[in-house]
Design a protein around this motif. Structure first.
Motif, mmCIF file in Angstrom:
data_model
loop_
_atom_site.group_PDB
_atom_site.id
_atom_site.type_symbol
_atom_site.label_atom_id
_atom_site.label_comp_id
_atom_site.label_asym_id
_atom_site.label_seq_id
_atom_site.Cartn_x
_atom_site.Cartn_y
_atom_site.Cartn_z
ATOM 1 N N PHE A 23 0.812 -1.209 0.000
ATOM 2 C CA PHE A 23 0.000 0.000 0.000
ATOM 3 C C PHE A 23 0.850 1.266 0.000
ATOM 4 O O PHE A 23 0.387 2.314 -0.453
ATOM 5 C CB PHE A 23 -0.948 0.004 1.204
ATOM 6 N N ARG A 24 2.069 1.171 0.507
ATOM 7 C CA ARG A 24 2.972 2.327 0.410
ATOM 8 C C ARG A 24 3.640 2.390 -0.953
ATOM 9 O O ARG A 24 4.015 3.468 -1.429
ATOM 10 C CB ARG A 24 4.027 2.257 1.519
ATOM 11 N N ALA A 25 3.789 1.228 -1.589
ATOM 12 C CA ALA A 25 4.439 1.197 -2.902
ATOM 13 C C ALA A 25 3.528 1.743 -4.007
ATOM 14 O O ALA A 25 4.013 2.343 -4.968
ATOM 15 C CB ALA A 25 4.863 -0.233 -3.238
ATOM 16 N N ILE A 26 2.217 1.548 -3.856
ATOM 17 C CA ILE A 26 1.290 1.978 -4.909
ATOM 18 C C ILE A 26 1.405 3.475 -5.201
ATOM 19 O O ILE A 26 1.523 3.866 -6.373
ATOM 20 C CB ILE A 26 -0.153 1.581 -4.549
ATOM 21 N N PRO A 27 1.367 4.369 -4.197
ATOM 22 C CA PRO A 27 1.526 5.796 -4.511
ATOM 23 C C PRO A 27 2.860 6.111 -5.182
ATOM 24 O O PRO A 27 2.917 6.953 -6.093
ATOM 25 C CB PRO A 27 1.422 6.476 -3.132
ATOM 26 N N LEU A 28 3.931 5.449 -4.749
ATOM 27 C CA LEU A 28 5.236 5.706 -5.354
ATOM 28 C C LEU A 28 5.284 5.213 -6.794
ATOM 29 O O LEU A 28 5.864 5.863 -7.672
ATOM 30 C CB LEU A 28 6.332 5.039 -4.524
ATOM 31 N N LEU A 29 4.669 4.058 -7.064
ATOM 32 C CA LEU A 29 4.631 3.537 -8.425
ATOM 33 C C LEU A 29 3.798 4.438 -9.335
ATOM 34 O O LEU A 29 4.162 4.674 -10.495
ATOM 35 C CB LEU A 29 4.062 2.115 -8.425
#
Length: 347
Positions: free
Chosen positions: A9-15
Motif C-alpha cells: 500500500f505504500r508502494a502503490i503511490p510511489l509507483l
C-alpha cells in the motif's frame, strides 16, 4: 494489517508517481507538437499529488504497524508540502519562461495541481494522530482525548485546507472572467474549476479526520461531509458535460478533463464516506468501499482509451487522452489510501 500488505500500500503511490513522472517526461520529449507542451508537464505534475498521497499512506500505516517515529511524524507531512511548493514553483516558472498559449495553460494547471498537493499534505498532517479515530469511535461521549489536537490546531488544519480551496476558486473565476480575451483563459479556467472541486473535496476529508481525532465529530457530519464531496464531483462532471455541447472542439474537448477531475472527487468520497459510515456504527459493507476508486480509475482509463482513438481524427483530444491516463493513476493511488483507512478503522 501485516507488514507485507503495508509495503504494497505504500508502494502503490510511489509507483503511480513514477508512472506520472515517467509518462509526462516521455510525452514532452517525444516531439515538438504544441500539445505535448501541455500534456507532458501536466501529467508530470500529477506525480506530486502521488508523493503527497504516499506521505499520507505512510503516516497512517506506520501508526498501524507500530513503527511510527518522531522523525516520521514531521518528515512525512513536510515531504507533502515540499512536493506542493516544488509543483507551484514549477508552474509559475513554466508560465514565465514561455510565451505560448500552451505554456500559459499548462503553467496555470500545474499551479492548481500544487494546491491539491498542499491539501493532501494537510491530510497527512491531520493523520499524524490517526489511531485516535478507532479509539474514539468506540466511545459514547464527546470528551477530547488528551493526545488529540487542541481546538486551535484542529481548526488551523481545516482553515488551511479551506484557504487552498478558496485560492483555487478565486483563480478559477479570474481566468474565466478573461475568457473573452483568449481561448487559453477559457481552457485554463475550466480545468482549474475541476481542480478547485478536488480541493474542496479534500477540505471535507481534512475536517472529517481532524474532528474524529478530537472526538467532536457530530452525527449530522456523517451526512454533510460526504454530500459535499459528492456535490463537488457531480458539479465537475455536469460542468464538463455542458462544455461538451460547445461547437468549438478546442473548447469542448476540455469537458473530458473536467469529467476526469469529477471522478477523482468521487474517489476522494470513498474515504469520507468510509470514515462516516463506520463512526460509532457497524457497517458490514465497509470492505467494499475501496471498490469506488478502483471503478473511477477504470472509468478514467477507459475514457482515456476513447480519447486516444479520437485524437487520431482531431489533435484537440491529444491532451485529454494523456491527462485522463494520469488521473486514472491518481484514482488508483486513492484506492491504496481508502484501503488503509478501512484496515485501520473498520471492525
Amino acid at each position: 494489517m501485516n507488514y507485507g500488505i503495508s509495503i504494497l500500500f505504500r508502494a502503490i503511490p510511489l509507483l503511480m508517481a513514477l508512472f506520472c513522472f515517467g509518462y509526462g517526461a516521455f510525452v514532452l520529449d517525444m516531439g515538438t507538437d504544441v500539445n505535448r507542451f501541455v500534456a507532458g508537464p501536466v501529467v508530470f505534475s500529477l506525480g506530486m499529488i502521488c508523493i503527497a498521497l504516499f506521505a499520507t499512506a505512510a503516516t497512517i500505516i506506520r501508526q498501524l504497524i507500530h513503527t511510527y517515529s518522531t522523525a516520521a511524524k514531521y518528515v512525512l507531512p513536510i515531504l507533502g508540502y515540499l512536493a506542493a511548493i516544488v509543483c507551484f514553483i514549477g508552474g509559475m516558472t513554466y508560465i514565465n519562461d514561455g510565451t505560448t498559449a500552451a505554456h500559459f495553460v499548462a503553467g496555470h494547471v500545474i499551479c492548481g495541481v500544487a494546491f491539491i498537493t498542499a491539501c493532501v499534505a494537510t491530510t497527512a498532517t491531520a493523520s499524524t494522530r490517526f489511531t485516535l479515530i478507532p479509539q474514539n469511535s468506540k466511545r459514547t461521549d464527546h470528551t477530547v482525548p488528551a493526545k488529540a489536537f487542541s481546538s486551535a490546531q484542529g481548526d488551523a488544519l481545516i482553515i488551511l485546507a479551506v484557504i487552498f480551496a478558496v485560492i483555487t476558486w478565486v483563480w478559477t473565476f479570474w481566468l474565466l472572467g478573461q475568457s473573452s480575451t483568449h481561448i487559453a483563459y477559457f481552457v485554463a479556467g475550466h480545468v482549474m474549476a475541476g481542480l478547485a472541486c478536488i480541493c474542496t473535496s479534500l477540505v471535507a476529508l481534512v475536517a472529517t479526520i481532524s474532528r474524529q481525532i478530537r472526538n467532536t465529530y457530530a452525527g449530522s457530519e456523517r451526512k454533510w461531509w460526504p454530500v459535499l464531496v459528492l456535490v463537488m464531483g457531480t458539479l465537475s462532471i455536469l460542468w464538463g458535460l455542458w462544455i461538451l455541447t460547445d461547437i468549438d472542439p478546442d473548447k469542448s474537448s476540455i469537458g473530458y478533463i473536467m469529467i476526469g477531475l469529477g471522478l477523482v472527487c468521487y474517489s476522494i468520497s470513498s474515504k469520507v464516506i468510509l470514515l462516516a459510515v463506520i463512526w460509532r456504527n457497524v457497517f458490514k459493507l465497509a470492505n467494499r468501499i475501496p471498490l469506488i476508486p478502483v471503478l473511477t480509475a477504470l472509468a478514467c482509463l477507459f475514457l482515456s482509451a476513447f480519447m486516444f482513438e479520437m485524437a487520431t481524427l482531431n489533435d484537440v483530444y491529444f491532451v485529454p487522452a494523456r491527462v485522463l491516463a494520469g488521473l486514472g493513476g491518481i484514482c488508483f493511488t486513492l484506492f491504496s489510501i481508502v484501503s488503509i483507512l478501512e484496515s485501520g478503522t473498520s471492525n
